[in-house]
Design an enzyme around this catalytic site. Structure first.
Site, PDB file in Angstrom:
ATOM      1  N   THR A 150     -25.303   9.388  40.433  1.00 58.82           N
ATOM      2  CA  THR A 150     -25.250   9.875  41.707  1.00 58.82           C
ATOM      3  C   THR A 150     -26.069   8.984  42.640  1.00 58.82           C
ATOM      4  OG1 THR A 150     -25.071  12.176  40.865  1.00 58.82           O
ATOM      5  CG2 THR A 150     -25.882  12.049  43.036  1.00 58.82           C
ATOM      6  N   HIS A 202     -22.397  15.657  48.236  1.00 54.47           N
ATOM      7  CA  HIS A 202     -23.478  16.698  47.762  1.00 54.47           C
ATOM      8  C   HIS A 202     -23.154  18.277  48.306  1.00 54.47           C
ATOM      9  CE1 HIS A 202     -27.018  15.456  44.895  1.00 54.47           C
ATOM     10  NE2 HIS A 202     -27.081  16.510  45.270  1.00 54.47           N
ATOM     11  N   ARG A 238     -25.511  18.720  51.415  1.00 52.77           N
ATOM     12  CA  ARG A 238     -26.924  18.851  50.925  1.00 52.77           C
ATOM     13  C   ARG A 238     -27.689  17.878  51.358  1.00 52.77           C
ATOM     14  NH1 ARG A 238     -27.963  23.202  47.592  1.00 52.77           N
ATOM     15  NH2 ARG A 238     -29.383  22.430  46.418  1.00 52.77           N
ATOM     16  N   PRO A 276     -22.046  18.518  38.556  1.00 54.49           N
ATOM     17  CA  PRO A 276     -23.673  18.731  38.023  1.00 54.49           C
ATOM     18  C   PRO A 276     -24.468  19.661  38.923  1.00 54.49           C
ATOM     19  CG  PRO A 276     -23.151  16.649  38.734  1.00 54.49           C
ATOM     20  CD  PRO A 276     -21.894  17.440  38.767  1.00 54.49           C
ATOM     21  N   TYR A 331     -29.717  10.765  37.893  1.00 52.67           N
ATOM     22  CA  TYR A 331     -30.052  10.154  39.188  1.00 52.67           C
ATOM     23  C   TYR A 331     -31.014   9.077  38.826  1.00 52.67           C
ATOM     24  CZ  TYR A 331     -29.487  14.634  41.865  1.00 52.67           C
ATOM     25  OH  TYR A 331     -29.148  15.686  42.498  1.00 52.67           O
ATOM     26  N   SER A 377     -26.349  18.297  35.089  1.00 49.75           N
ATOM     27  CA  SER A 377     -27.178  17.437  35.719  1.00 49.75           C
ATOM     28  C   SER A 377     -28.568  16.976  35.131  1.00 49.75           C
ATOM     29  CB  SER A 377     -27.754  18.268  36.888  1.00 49.75           C
ATOM     30  OG  SER A 377     -28.733  18.029  37.428  1.00 49.75           O
ATOM     31  N   LYS A 408     -20.969   8.875  42.102  1.00 48.24           N
ATOM     32  CA  LYS A 408     -20.759  10.134  42.666  1.00 48.24           C
ATOM     33  C   LYS A 408     -21.503   9.922  43.860  1.00 48.24           C
ATOM     34  CE  LYS A 408     -21.645  15.269  42.234  1.00 48.24           C
ATOM     35  NZ  LYS A 408     -22.740  15.601  43.293  1.00 48.24           N
TER      36      LYS A 408
HETATM   37  C1  LIG Z   1     -27.910  24.035  43.882  1.00 51.83           C
HETATM   38  C2  LIG Z   1     -27.054  22.769  43.730  1.00 51.83           C
HETATM   39  C3  LIG Z   1     -27.639  21.783  42.975  1.00 51.83           C
HETATM   40  C4  LIG Z   1     -27.192  20.564  42.634  1.00 51.83           C
HETATM   41  N1  LIG Z   1     -27.640  19.830  41.918  1.00 51.83           N
HETATM   42  C5  LIG Z   1     -27.071  18.426  41.621  1.00 51.83           C
HETATM   43  C6  LIG Z   1     -27.658  17.571  40.778  1.00 51.83           C
HETATM   44  O1  LIG Z   1     -28.323  17.965  39.973  1.00 51.83           O
HETATM   45  N2  LIG Z   1     -26.913  16.359  40.713  1.00 51.83           N
HETATM   46  C7  LIG Z   1     -25.691  16.197  41.402  1.00 51.83           C
HETATM   47  O2  LIG Z   1     -25.226  14.935  41.414  1.00 51.83           O
HETATM   48  N3  LIG Z   1     -25.269  16.959  42.338  1.00 51.83           N
HETATM   49  C8  LIG Z   1     -25.822  17.992  42.449  1.00 51.83           C
HETATM   50  N4  LIG Z   1     -25.502  19.038  43.498  1.00 51.83           N
HETATM   51  C9  LIG Z   1     -24.062  18.647  43.988  1.00 51.83           C
HETATM   52  C10 LIG Z   1     -22.824  19.066  43.009  1.00 51.83           C
HETATM   53  O3  LIG Z   1     -22.723  18.327  42.117  1.00 51.83           O
HETATM   54  C11 LIG Z   1     -21.673  19.248  44.139  1.00 51.83           C
HETATM   55  O4  LIG Z   1     -21.558  17.669  44.700  1.00 51.83           O
HETATM   56  C12 LIG Z   1     -21.605  20.040  45.255  1.00 51.83           C
HETATM   57  O5  LIG Z   1     -22.103  21.259  44.839  1.00 51.83           O
HETATM   58  C13 LIG Z   1     -20.298  20.204  45.978  1.00 51.83           C
HETATM   59  O6  LIG Z   1     -20.331  21.095  46.944  1.00 51.83           O
HETATM   60  P1  LIG Z   1     -19.861  22.412  46.890  1.00 51.83           P
HETATM   61  O7  LIG Z   1     -20.586  23.299  45.849  1.00 51.83           O
HETATM   62  O8  LIG Z   1     -20.074  23.174  48.358  1.00 51.83           O
HETATM   63  O9  LIG Z   1     -18.427  22.536  46.658  1.00 51.83           O
HETATM   64  C14 LIG Z   1     -25.954  20.229  43.485  1.00 51.83           C
HETATM   65  C15 LIG Z   1     -25.507  21.269  44.320  1.00 51.83           C
HETATM   66  C16 LIG Z   1     -25.946  22.439  44.397  1.00 51.83           C
HETATM   67  C17 LIG Z   1     -25.247  23.680  45.418  1.00 51.83           C
END
Ligand SMILES: Cc1cc2nc3c(=O)[nH]c(=O)nc-3n(C[C@H](O)[C@H](O)[C@H](O)COP(=O)(O)O)c2cc1C
Length: 387
Positions: A177, A283, A286, A98, A151, A127, A259
């Site tokens: 999440t 995440h 992040r 997502p 969320y 997402s 998650k």
């Molecule tokens: C720009 C961006 C937006 C994201 N938005 C969500 C989200 O809306 N919901 C969520 O559960 N995780 C979100 N994530 C986390 C991703 O689902 C995932 O856990 C993460 O990208 C994994 O790390 P990697 O991209 O470095 O492999 C986001 C990640 C990025 C990079």
């Protein structure tokens, strides 16, 4: 007969003279091209991490500490990449993670990766903070496998509404999440003063929801900022507990995954409170800077879960070898994040498709060259830890 991987390789080699105009192959080239394509705000939103970026780096470095120890002379003409999750056969052991607010990356927003995933038979996890609504995304996916990520809202009626809509639109699992009760300290976004939600982007599911709209004093068309702020407040549920997780469990009969788990004790609690699957994730670095890398977290969670529910993982998967290492340490499947976000920015649906095709080809080769014919044969004996 040529394997899928050989076909992809030959297509690229035979088009050598056009190489400069073709799409990138490596993750690093996609990232570079995305940087050239996007303004600083959206690029940094994807590229950035929390704090010093230590967890983002740790995620990537963890893969370097494991090496594949291949076996040879194993007859690898057949290569089976399929895995079974919740009774459904998936052609490959990965899903699209997502990723919210795709409108900052491409005009088609989430419908582009959704179409690409459906076409290749790869499950797409939408997402909750998508700019397109879950129904719009479902419409372009046909029979394609889709899961919905939540969320957890503070408002129980809104939770019920989202879950009901997801079920009605054919989403086949729910991902909750739990690593984001607050937004991480994202230095690049703060530096750029960039939070696209404030302009109403990433609010497609909220602004199309009767329950959500009934909570607003003014409709989004009249006061988009106030509506967006309300959506953000719902999305960061600071009082979330296992009791709240159980409430979600009671509202849906779909498989429920959690998650954002990196502690074995939380994995055990999640199962106790009704989770059908664990997604080991931070995440992508992040949220909590300084947190443990997910590959490091995986073995202890695998031991604690002891096969009771499937374990998925993400955060740092860039190439076929990473997927194999995660599976060797106990994951049934992994989620692909930033690689497809960059490809979406560079080339929309075809970019996302290209990234997935390359990952499939590379994974197939990695499997064969390590002396295995099937993902089911991948276990800890495939890798060794080096320090
Ligand atoms: C720009 C961006 C937006 C994201 N938005 C969500 C989200 O809306 N919901 C969520 O559960 N995780 C979100 N994530 C986390 C991703 O689902 C995932 O856990 C993460 O990208 C994994 O790390 P990697 O991209 O470095 O492999 C986001 C990640 C990025 C990079």
């Amino acid at each position: 007969m040529k394997t899928r991987a050989e076909q992809v390789q030959m297509q690229i080699y035979e088009n050598g003279d056009k190489r400069a105009t073709l799409l990138p192959v490596s993750f690093e080239d996609w990232e570079r091209k995305a940087k050239d394509t996007l303004a600083a705000g959206p690029f940094d939103y994807v590229h950035g991490a929390a704090g010093a970026g230590d967890t983002l780096k740790a995620n990537l470095n963890a893969f370097q500490r494991y090496r594949i120890r291949p076996r040879v002379c194993c007859a690898v003409e057949k290569r089976d990449l399929s895995v079974n999750l919740f009774g459904s056969e998936m052609p490959v052991p990965f899903l699209l993670a997502p990723i919210g607010v795709n409108s900052i990356l491409h005009s088609e927003a989430e419908t582009a990766p959704a179409r690409a995933a459906a076409e290749l038979g790869v499950p797409y996890v939408l997402s909750q903070v998508s700019t397109k609504s879950m129904e719009e995304v479902a419409d372009v996916m046909g029979e394609g496998t889709r899961w919905f990520q939540l969320y957890p809202p503070r408002d129980h009626e809104l939770t019920k509404s989202f879950l009901g809509r997801a079920e009605a639109a054919g989403y086949q699992a729910i991902v909750v999440t739990v690593d984001s009760p607050l937004l991480g300290w994202r230095e690049k976004d703060l530096n750029n003063a960039y939070l696209p939600f404030l302009k109403g982007e990433g609010c497609g599911n909220y602004f199309s929801d009767e329950v959500f709209l009934s909570r607003l004093e003014q409709p989004p068309q009249k006061d988009v900022k106030a509506a967006a702020v309300k959506a953000l407040e719902e999305g960061n549920h600071k009082a979330f507990t296992w009791k709240e997780f159980e409430f979600i469990r009671q509202q849906t009969s779909l498989p429920l995954l959690i998650k954002g788990v990196t502690h074995p004790e939380d994995a055990a609690l999640a199962i106790e409170h009704g989770a059908d699957g664990i997604i080991v994730s931070n995440h992508g670095g992040r949220q909590l800077d300084g947190a443990i890398a997910t590959l490091e977290a995986l073995p202890s969670i695998r031991d604690r879960v002891d096969g009771r529910v499937p374990i998925l993982m993400d955060s740092g998967i860039r190439r076929g070898a990473d997927i194999l290492k995660a599976i060797a340490l106990g994951a049934t499947a992994v989620l692909i994040g930033r690689p497809y976000a960059y490809a979406l920015a560079v080339a929309g649906e075809s970019g996302v498709k290209e990234v997935m095709k390359h990952l499939i080809a590379e994974l197939e080769l990695e499997l064969a060259l390590s002396g295995r014919g099937s993902i089911k044969e991948v276990d800890e004996s495939l890798i060794m830890k080096v320090d």
